[in-house]
Design an enzyme around this catalytic site. Structure first.
Site, short mmCIF file in Angstrom:
data_model
loop_
_atom_site.label_atom_id
_atom_site.label_comp_id
_atom_site.label_asym_id
_atom_site.label_seq_id
_atom_site.Cartn_x
_atom_site.Cartn_y
_atom_site.Cartn_z
N GLY A 101 69.05 31.92 24.33
CA GLY A 101 69.23 33.37 24.07
C GLY A 101 69.37 33.64 25.31
N SER A 102 69.68 33.21 26.76
CA SER A 102 69.67 33.51 28.04
C SER A 102 71.37 34.95 27.50
CB SER A 102 69.87 33.38 28.74
OG SER A 102 71.31 32.34 28.96
N ASN A 103 72.22 34.33 27.21
CA ASN A 103 73.31 35.65 27.56
C ASN A 103 72.48 36.51 26.22
OD1 ASN A 103 76.08 34.31 29.36
ND2 ASN A 103 74.96 33.08 27.70
N HIS A 154 82.57 30.57 26.28
CA HIS A 154 82.41 29.30 26.81
C HIS A 154 82.56 28.87 28.45
CE1 HIS A 154 83.46 25.41 25.40
NE2 HIS A 154 84.21 25.55 26.63
#
Ligand code: GRF
Length: 185
Positions: free
Chosen positions: A12-14, A104
């Site tokens: 979940g870093s994005n 991506h």
């Protein structure tokens, strides 16, 4: 301000990067398909509502209906995929035509699929990168919104390459989302 949902399955870093950005969005909900996703800890810390929707024990249709119900409740207009590991059906995607966006970790159309970083590294390419694209019913095939290159130097290891990809992702996703949201304002 656009109402969005972020979908994640892992670290979940994005998601955190989006949640702490200056984007003009309201994250109505983080959807995770896996109760062990580290993204949940981030949502708690950031005070973002989250829902765990697991696929186990239900049909894909039921799984997607459960998600759609949550999205409806939050009046969600955009779905931002951030490391979400389930393939969404064409039926689901049709309901959010050009409103589902994915990041991506390669320069599409090269290195599609779940191992974009490793596949590019193993192939030995000298330039890879990151792509932000609309989601269509194929896998990593939708229209490209924006891309950024990442150079693989001779002394890069898989780990240092991965770090460069992630740093590029954080910048590119915000830049691409600004582009999409401004056009649709
Ligand atoms: C990122 O590399 C993204 O490009 C890919 O999945 C990874 C998710 O990482 N789709 P994180 O969960 O956001 O840290």
């Amino acid at each position: 301000m656009a109402n969005v949902a972020v979908f994640a399955s892992g670290s979940g870093s994005n998601f955190e990067n989006i949640a702490t950005s200056d984007l003009n969005i309201d994250i109505k909900v983080l959807i995770v398909d896996n109760k062990d996703a580290k993204a949940i800890e981030r949502a708690k810390r950031l005070n973002v509502p989250y829902k765990i929707v697991e696929r186990t024990g239900k049909t894909r249709d039921q799984f997607e209906q459960d998600i759609l119900e949550i999205l409806k409740q939050g009046n969600v207009e955009y779905i931002l995929l951030a490391g979400f590991m389930k393939i969404l059906s064409a039926k689901f995607i049709e309901q959010y035509d050009r409103k589902i966006i994915n990041i991506h970790p390669s320069l599409l159309p090269s290195f599609k699929g779940k191992d974009g970083i490793l596949d590019a590294y193993n192939y030995g390419v000298k330039v890879s990168g990151v792509t932000v694209h609309y989601v269509d019913s194929g896998i990593d095939t939708g229209e490209i919104i924006d891309q950024a290159p990442v150079i693989i130097e001779d002394d890069d290891t898989l780990e240092t390459f991965e770090d460069k990809i992630h740093a590029t992702e954080y910048e590119l996703y915000i830049r691409a989302l600004k582009k999409v949201l401004e056009v649709n304002e």
